[in-house]
Structure formats: structure tokens, C-alpha cells
Scaffold this motif. Structure first.
Motif, mmCIF file in Angstrom:
data_model
loop_
_atom_site.group_PDB
_atom_site.id
_atom_site.type_symbol
_atom_site.label_atom_id
_atom_site.label_comp_id
_atom_site.label_asym_id
_atom_site.label_seq_id
_atom_site.Cartn_x
_atom_site.Cartn_y
_atom_site.Cartn_z
ATOM 1 N N GLY A 1 42.737 35.777 48.864
ATOM 2 C CA GLY A 1 43.305 36.791 49.740
ATOM 3 C C GLY A 1 42.292 37.916 49.896
ATOM 4 N N TRP A 2 42.712 38.993 50.563
ATOM 5 C CA TRP A 2 41.784 40.097 50.821
ATOM 6 C C TRP A 2 42.422 41.408 50.412
ATOM 7 C CZ3 TRP A 2 36.957 38.852 52.438
ATOM 8 C CH2 TRP A 2 36.775 37.535 52.878
ATOM 9 N N ASP A 3 41.665 42.222 49.713
ATOM 10 C CA ASP A 3 42.144 43.513 49.225
ATOM 11 C C ASP A 3 41.571 44.610 50.107
ATOM 12 O OD1 ASP A 3 42.853 45.772 47.896
ATOM 13 O OD2 ASP A 3 42.252 45.073 45.913
ATOM 14 N N SER A 4 42.389 45.077 51.058
ATOM 15 C CA SER A 4 41.877 46.060 52.009
ATOM 16 C C SER A 4 41.603 47.413 51.354
ATOM 17 C CB SER A 4 42.874 46.245 53.161
ATOM 18 O OG SER A 4 44.108 46.740 52.688
ATOM 19 N N MET A 5 42.207 47.680 50.193
ATOM 20 C CA MET A 5 41.940 48.930 49.485
ATOM 21 C C MET A 5 40.545 48.936 48.869
ATOM 22 S SD MET A 5 44.608 50.745 50.011
ATOM 23 C CE MET A 5 44.450 52.060 48.803
ATOM 24 N N ASN A 6 39.966 47.740 48.747
ATOM 25 C CA ASN A 6 38.618 47.619 48.186
ATOM 26 C C ASN A 6 37.661 47.029 49.214
ATOM 27 O OD1 ASN A 6 38.760 48.505 45.275
ATOM 28 N ND2 ASN A 6 40.446 47.043 45.328
ATOM 29 N N TYR A 7 37.848 47.453 50.457
ATOM 30 C CA TYR A 7 36.892 47.138 51.515
ATOM 31 C C TYR A 7 36.737 45.645 51.760
ATOM 32 C CZ TYR A 7 35.964 51.937 50.216
ATOM 33 O OH TYR A 7 36.117 53.254 49.899
ATOM 34 N N GLY A 8 37.856 44.935 51.755
ATOM 35 C CA GLY A 8 37.817 43.529 52.121
ATOM 36 C C GLY A 8 37.235 42.608 51.076
ATOM 37 N N ILE A 9 37.270 43.016 49.820
ATOM 38 C CA ILE A 9 36.783 42.147 48.755
ATOM 39 C C ILE A 9 37.778 41.008 48.552
ATOM 40 C CG2 ILE A 9 36.237 42.008 46.296
ATOM 41 C CD1 ILE A 9 35.419 44.957 46.457
ATOM 42 N N PRO A 10 37.325 39.762 48.551
ATOM 43 C CA PRO A 10 38.253 38.648 48.369
ATOM 44 C C PRO A 10 38.866 38.642 46.975
ATOM 45 C CG PRO A 10 35.991 37.870 48.360
ATOM 46 C CD PRO A 10 35.939 39.310 48.757
ATOM 47 N N VAL A 11 40.163 38.347 46.910
ATOM 48 C CA VAL A 11 40.887 38.220 45.648
ATOM 49 C C VAL A 11 41.119 36.731 45.409
ATOM 50 C CG1 VAL A 11 42.969 38.826 44.396
ATOM 51 C CG2 VAL A 11 41.992 40.436 46.052
ATOM 52 N N PRO A 12 40.573 36.167 44.332
ATOM 53 C CA PRO A 12 40.661 34.715 44.160
ATOM 54 C C PRO A 12 42.088 34.213 44.045
ATOM 55 C CG PRO A 12 39.065 35.698 42.644
ATOM 56 C CD PRO A 12 39.815 36.829 43.271
ATOM 57 N N GLY A 13 42.306 33.001 44.546
ATOM 58 C CA GLY A 13 43.564 32.321 44.293
ATOM 59 C C GLY A 13 43.639 31.913 42.825
ATOM 60 N N VAL A 14 44.841 31.650 42.358
ATOM 61 C CA VAL A 14 45.057 31.314 40.944
ATOM 62 C C VAL A 14 45.881 30.018 40.859
ATOM 63 C CG1 VAL A 14 46.051 32.082 38.776
ATOM 64 C CG2 VAL A 14 45.053 33.761 40.324
ATOM 65 N N GLY A 15 45.371 29.051 40.121
ATOM 66 C CA GLY A 15 46.121 27.829 39.884
ATOM 67 C C GLY A 15 46.208 26.940 41.094
ATOM 68 N N GLY A 16 45.082 26.287 41.421
ATOM 69 C CA GLY A 16 45.111 25.383 42.571
ATOM 70 C C GLY A 16 46.178 24.303 42.442
ATOM 71 N N GLY A 17 46.320 23.773 41.240
ATOM 72 C CA GLY A 17 47.363 22.772 40.998
ATOM 73 C C GLY A 17 48.625 23.393 40.481
ATOM 74 N N VAL A 18 48.515 24.128 39.352
ATOM 75 C CA VAL A 18 49.689 24.721 38.682
ATOM 76 C C VAL A 18 49.353 26.121 38.207
ATOM 77 C CG1 VAL A 18 51.327 24.541 36.777
ATOM 78 C CG2 VAL A 18 50.519 22.458 37.902
ATOM 79 N N TRP A 19 50.235 27.065 38.485
ATOM 80 C CA TRP A 19 50.176 28.388 37.874
ATOM 81 C C TRP A 19 51.458 28.575 37.084
ATOM 82 C CZ3 TRP A 19 47.686 32.170 35.916
ATOM 83 C CH2 TRP A 19 48.261 33.432 35.732
ATOM 84 N N ALA A 20 51.314 28.717 35.754
ATOM 85 C CA ALA A 20 52.475 28.903 34.877
ATOM 86 C C ALA A 20 52.345 30.233 34.172
ATOM 87 C CB ALA A 20 52.565 27.766 33.861
ATOM 88 N N SER A 21 53.276 31.127 34.404
ATOM 89 C CA SER A 21 53.227 32.454 33.780
ATOM 90 C C SER A 21 53.866 32.462 32.397
ATOM 91 C CB SER A 21 53.917 33.486 34.679
ATOM 92 O OG SER A 21 55.254 33.110 34.921
ATOM 93 N N GLY A 22 54.614 31.399 32.064
ATOM 94 C CA GLY A 22 55.253 31.314 30.745
ATOM 95 C C GLY A 22 54.741 30.106 29.988
ATOM 96 N N ASN A 23 55.651 29.293 29.504
ATOM 97 C CA ASN A 23 55.289 28.115 28.692
ATOM 98 C C ASN A 23 55.337 26.849 29.532
ATOM 99 O OD1 ASN A 23 55.111 29.714 26.334
ATOM 100 N ND2 ASN A 23 57.343 29.673 26.177
#
Length: 249
Positions: A227-249
Motif C-alpha cells: 500500500g502507500w503511506d501518503s503521510m510519508n510522501y508515498g513510501i510503499p507499505v509492504p503487504g503482510v502474509g502472502g499466504g497466511v497472516w495470523a495475529s494469534g495462534n
């Protein structure tokens, strides 16, 4: 086969059948369909290989939804049938199904496709998907399925997209408590936020979950984009977990 809307035409349509399946009082029943059980779980059986094309939402209880909200125990036995939103130009955006907090829905041997909404299958209640295909849907959260709790067995979650203003969550599945067994999650995308948004990347191209169990399944060819962070002059923000993102267990 093919009957979708509520109409006094002597044919039991998909909407009428779901209304009767969730009914708890005789006054709620549609005359064109079997009454069903007013105090227990009902089953809606679709014709083998049938197709039901939705052209407009039935309700807006949780945002535009194509079919009546599931408020009690309902089973849909698809017998290989397809329920899909029309792809004709000008068709409004809406999800296919929603489950209220007191409802439970089991979908068996059914294809659900082309839904578009804030959430696709909006699951506040209990959701079970068996031997079914959820494909080519799009939502802000949970491109294919968004649910508090879901058990998915022997199913295919294919080519769905999550794309929201602040980034997409769960291109295929966005489920807080997930059990995924003997299933395929493939070709799904969690998109990053729009370039003018302040927050960023996609989370969980295939699956975004808090807690869960994945057994005997394939998660392949999914993607979580920048994604893009317009507060930081268009610096790309990486995606997380191409297959799976698990915030817990």
C-alpha cells in the motif's frame, strides 16, 4: 431452477425458500414453498446443477445483501448449483449472504460467486462451508468469506479480492476463529490501500485470521500487495502474509 425473487407465481424461489427456512412463526411463511420446521433447523435443497443469478439486493441490514439474512439454523444443500451476482453492467454491488448473531448457516456443494460488498459472506453467527466453491468475489474485508467463526471442509476458495480504503484484509478468508480442512485457497489477493490513503498494505492474501487450525490443505498463489503511506510522501507499505497472516495462534 433459476427462480430467485419473491413472486406469487406458484414456484418456490430461492428467496422464498430461505424466508421459510428461517421462519419461526406461521405468519412469516411464503405460500409458494414448503412450510418447514418453525422450531428447528431447515434445509433448502437446490436443483442439481442449477443456477441462481441475483440482480439486486434483498435487504440492507448489514449493507446490501442479495439473499435474506440467515437468522436461525439453515442448511443450503446446493447439489452442485451456483448462486451468483449478475455480471451485467450496471448491476449494483452487494454480498450474496449474511448470517446474523443468532443464526447458523451450513453451505454444502454450492458455488457462490461474484459478490461485492464491504464484507462478502458477513458472518456474525456460525458458518460452515462443505464441499463448496467460493470464487471471484470482492470485499473490503474477507474477499471470499468474512466471519467471526467458520469451519471450511473440502472446499475451494479461489480468485477472491480484498480491497479497502485502508488496505485489504483476507483476500480469500478473513475469519477470527478458523478451521480449514482438506481445502484449497488459491489465487486470492489482499490489495494495499489506495495511493491517497494514510494506511497501507494488504494483510493475508489467502487467509487473514486470529486463531485457527489448518489441516491437509493447499494455500498457493495468493498475494498481499504494497500500500502507500501518503503521510510519508508515498513510501510503499509492504503487504503482510502472502499466504497466511495470523495475529494469534
Amino acid at each position: 431452477n433459476g427462480e430467485v425473487a419473491i413472486s406469487a407465481n406458484g414456484k418456490c424461489s430461492l428467496m422464498e425458500a430461505i424466508i421459510n427456512a428461517r421462519a419461526i412463526r406461521a405468519g412469516q411463511l411464503q405460500a409458494d414453498c414448503t412450510a418447514g420446521n418453525l422450531s428447528g433447523v431447515d434445509t433448502v435443497s437446490l436443483p442439481s446443477g442449477g443456477e441462481f443469478v441475483l440482480t439486486a439486493p434483498h435487504n440492507t441490514q448489514f449493507g446490501p445483501t442479495g439473499l435474506p439474512v440467515i437468522t436461525t439454523g439453515v442448511i443450503i444443500n446446493g447439489n452442485g448449483a451456483t448462486i451468483r451476482r449478475s455480471d451485467v453492467s450496471g448491476t449494483p454491488k452487494f454480498r450474496i449472504l449474511a448470517v446474523d448473531k443468532d443464526g447458523s448457516l451450513t453451505v454444502r456443494n454450492t458455488t457462490i460467486s461474484n459478490g461485492q460488498g464491504d464484507y462478502y459472506v458477513h458472518g456474525k453467527g456460525v458458518l460452515t462451508i462443505e464441499n463448496s466453491t467460493i470464487s471471484s468475489n470482492r470485499a473490503d474485508y474477507g474477499g471470499g468469506v468474512y466471519a467471526k467463526s467458520a469451519t471450511i471442509t473440502g472446499s475451494r476458495i479461489l480468485d477472491n479480492e480484498a480491497r479497502g480504503y485502508y488496505g485489504g484484509y483476507g483476500g480469500g478468508l478473513d475469519v477470527s476463529q478458523l478451521t480449514l480442512v482438506n481445502s484449497i485457497v488459491a489465487g486470492n489477493i489482499a490489495w494495499g490501500g489506495e495511493e491517497w490513503a494514510d494506511l497501507g498494505g494488504g494483510f493475508g492474501g489467502g487467509v487473514n485470521m486470529n486463531h485457527g487450525t489448518i489441516i491437509g490443505s493447499t494455500i498457493s498463489g495468493n498475494m498481499a500487495t504494497d500500500g502507500w503511506d501518503s503521510m510519508n510522501y508515498g513510501i510503499p507499505v509492504p503487504g503482510v502474509g502472502g499466504g497466511v497472516w495470523a495475529s494469534g495462534n
